[in-house]
Design a protein around this motif. Structure first.
Motif, PDB file in Angstrom:
ATOM      1  N   PRO A 155       0.803  -1.213   0.000  1.00 34.67           N
ATOM      2  CA  PRO A 155       0.000   0.000   0.000  1.00 34.67           C
ATOM      3  C   PRO A 155       0.842   1.272   0.000  1.00 34.67           C
ATOM      4  CG  PRO A 155      -0.078  -1.047   2.155  1.00 34.67           C
ATOM      5  CD  PRO A 155       0.657  -1.976   1.222  1.00 34.67           C
ATOM      6  N   GLN A 156       2.128   1.157   0.280  1.00 30.39           N
ATOM      7  CA  GLN A 156       2.999   2.338   0.265  1.00 30.39           C
ATOM      8  C   GLN A 156       3.424   2.707  -1.150  1.00 30.39           C
ATOM      9  OE1 GLN A 156       3.598   4.097   3.025  1.00 30.39           O
ATOM     10  NE2 GLN A 156       2.408   2.664   4.212  1.00 30.39           N
ATOM     11  N   ARG A 170      -9.158   6.583   5.027  1.00 32.32           N
ATOM     12  CA  ARG A 170      -8.325   5.468   5.512  1.00 32.32           C
ATOM     13  C   ARG A 170      -7.724   4.662   4.366  1.00 32.32           C
ATOM     14  NH1 ARG A 170      -8.706   4.057  10.934  1.00 32.32           N
ATOM     15  NH2 ARG A 170     -10.294   5.228  12.070  1.00 32.32           N
ATOM     16  N   ASN A 171      -8.505   4.518   3.286  1.00 37.87           N
ATOM     17  CA  ASN A 171      -8.066   3.649   2.195  1.00 37.87           C
ATOM     18  C   ASN A 171      -8.142   4.276   0.812  1.00 37.87           C
ATOM     19  OD1 ASN A 171      -7.656   1.342   3.919  1.00 37.87           O
ATOM     20  ND2 ASN A 171      -9.881   1.287   4.103  1.00 37.87           N
ATOM     21  N   ASN A 182      -1.900   7.969  -3.516  1.00 38.50           N
ATOM     22  CA  ASN A 182      -1.711   6.941  -2.500  1.00 38.50           C
ATOM     23  C   ASN A 182      -2.006   7.524  -1.113  1.00 38.50           C
ATOM     24  OD1 ASN A 182      -0.440   5.238  -0.529  1.00 38.50           O
ATOM     25  ND2 ASN A 182       0.629   4.242  -2.213  1.00 38.50           N
ATOM     26  N   CYS A 183      -3.123   7.139  -0.532  1.00 36.52           N
ATOM     27  CA  CYS A 183      -3.535   7.688   0.764  1.00 36.52           C
ATOM     28  C   CYS A 183      -2.548   7.320   1.868  1.00 36.52           C
ATOM     29  CB  CYS A 183      -4.939   7.228   1.123  1.00 36.52           C
ATOM     30  SG  CYS A 183      -5.125   5.448   1.339  1.00 36.52           S
ATOM     31  N   TYR A 184      -1.954   6.157   1.798  1.00 36.26           N
ATOM     32  CA  TYR A 184      -1.013   5.714   2.829  1.00 36.26           C
ATOM     33  C   TYR A 184       0.260   6.573   2.812  1.00 36.26           C
ATOM     34  CZ  TYR A 184      -4.153   1.758   2.427  1.00 36.26           C
ATOM     35  OH  TYR A 184      -5.272   0.982   2.358  1.00 36.26           O
ATOM     36  N   ARG A 202      -0.622  10.154   4.133  1.00 31.32           N
ATOM     37  CA  ARG A 202      -0.731  10.160   5.601  1.00 31.32           C
ATOM     38  C   ARG A 202       0.644  10.058   6.251  1.00 31.32           C
ATOM     39  NH1 ARG A 202      -5.157  10.119   8.349  1.00 31.32           N
ATOM     40  NH2 ARG A 202      -7.121   9.809   7.297  1.00 31.32           N
ATOM     41  N   SER A 203       1.487   9.209   5.702  1.00 29.01           N
ATOM     42  CA  SER A 203       2.827   9.033   6.252  1.00 29.01           C
ATOM     43  C   SER A 203       3.667  10.295   6.069  1.00 29.01           C
ATOM     44  CB  SER A 203       3.500   7.839   5.574  1.00 29.01           C
ATOM     45  OG  SER A 203       4.822   7.705   6.014  1.00 29.01           O
ATOM     46  N   ASN A 227      -4.902   8.104  11.393  1.00 28.98           N
ATOM     47  CA  ASN A 227      -6.284   7.774  11.036  1.00 28.98           C
ATOM     48  C   ASN A 227      -7.220   8.082  12.189  1.00 28.98           C
ATOM     49  OD1 ASN A 227      -6.324   6.789   8.373  1.00 28.98           O
ATOM     50  ND2 ASN A 227      -5.519   4.824   9.028  1.00 28.98           N
TER      51      ASN A 227
END
Length: 139
Positions: A16-17, A70-71, A84-86, A89-90, A96
């Protein structure tokens, strides 16, 4: 569709990253307002309504508005992008389940960050005070 099916067929896990554009792809083209919803989604909806009610102001300032869930990432104002949401956020260090809103300037710097709903006028005033905006308006 093939892109999403090929890992499943080959048995490779999707990281997901990886994948999708990053905020760096917007540099020097757009200012990006990013809304991170809390679990109740109430503050995020209020913030989105505040901003979207001022569509002309968003357009004048080259702003796109994204909601990073979240996704997934949804474009609330502006074109859709594969983001890419992940990774977002990172990169922005947002947990979250907690409301946050950020303004990323055209140079890629976070120029405003809050955990409260703010009127669009506050963001517009901040943007209008930036040196790059003042230079553009004087030309």
């Amino acid at each position: 569709m093939l892109k999403s099916l090929s890992p499943a067929i080959s048995g490779i896990e999707i990281d997901p990253q990886q994948g999708g554009m990053s905020l760096a792809d917007f540099e020097w083209r757009y200012r990006v307002v990013i809304i991170f919803p809390d679990d109740s989604h109430i503050d995020a909806a209020r913030q989105a309504n505040q901003l979207l009610a001022q569509a002309e102001g968003l357009r004048e300032r080259d702003i796109i508005v994204l909601e990073v869930g979240r996704n997934d990432v949804k474009a609330l104002f502006g074109p859709e992008y594969d983001l890419n949401c992940y990774a977002i956020r990172s990169d922005l260090d947002v947990t979250n389940g907690f409301f946050a809103m950020m303004l990323v300037s055209k140079d890629g710097a976070v120029t405003f960050r809050t955990d409260e709903v703010v009127p669009a006028a506050v963001l517009f005033a901040l943007i209008d005070q930036l040196p790059a905006t003042q230079t553009k308006r004087s030309n």
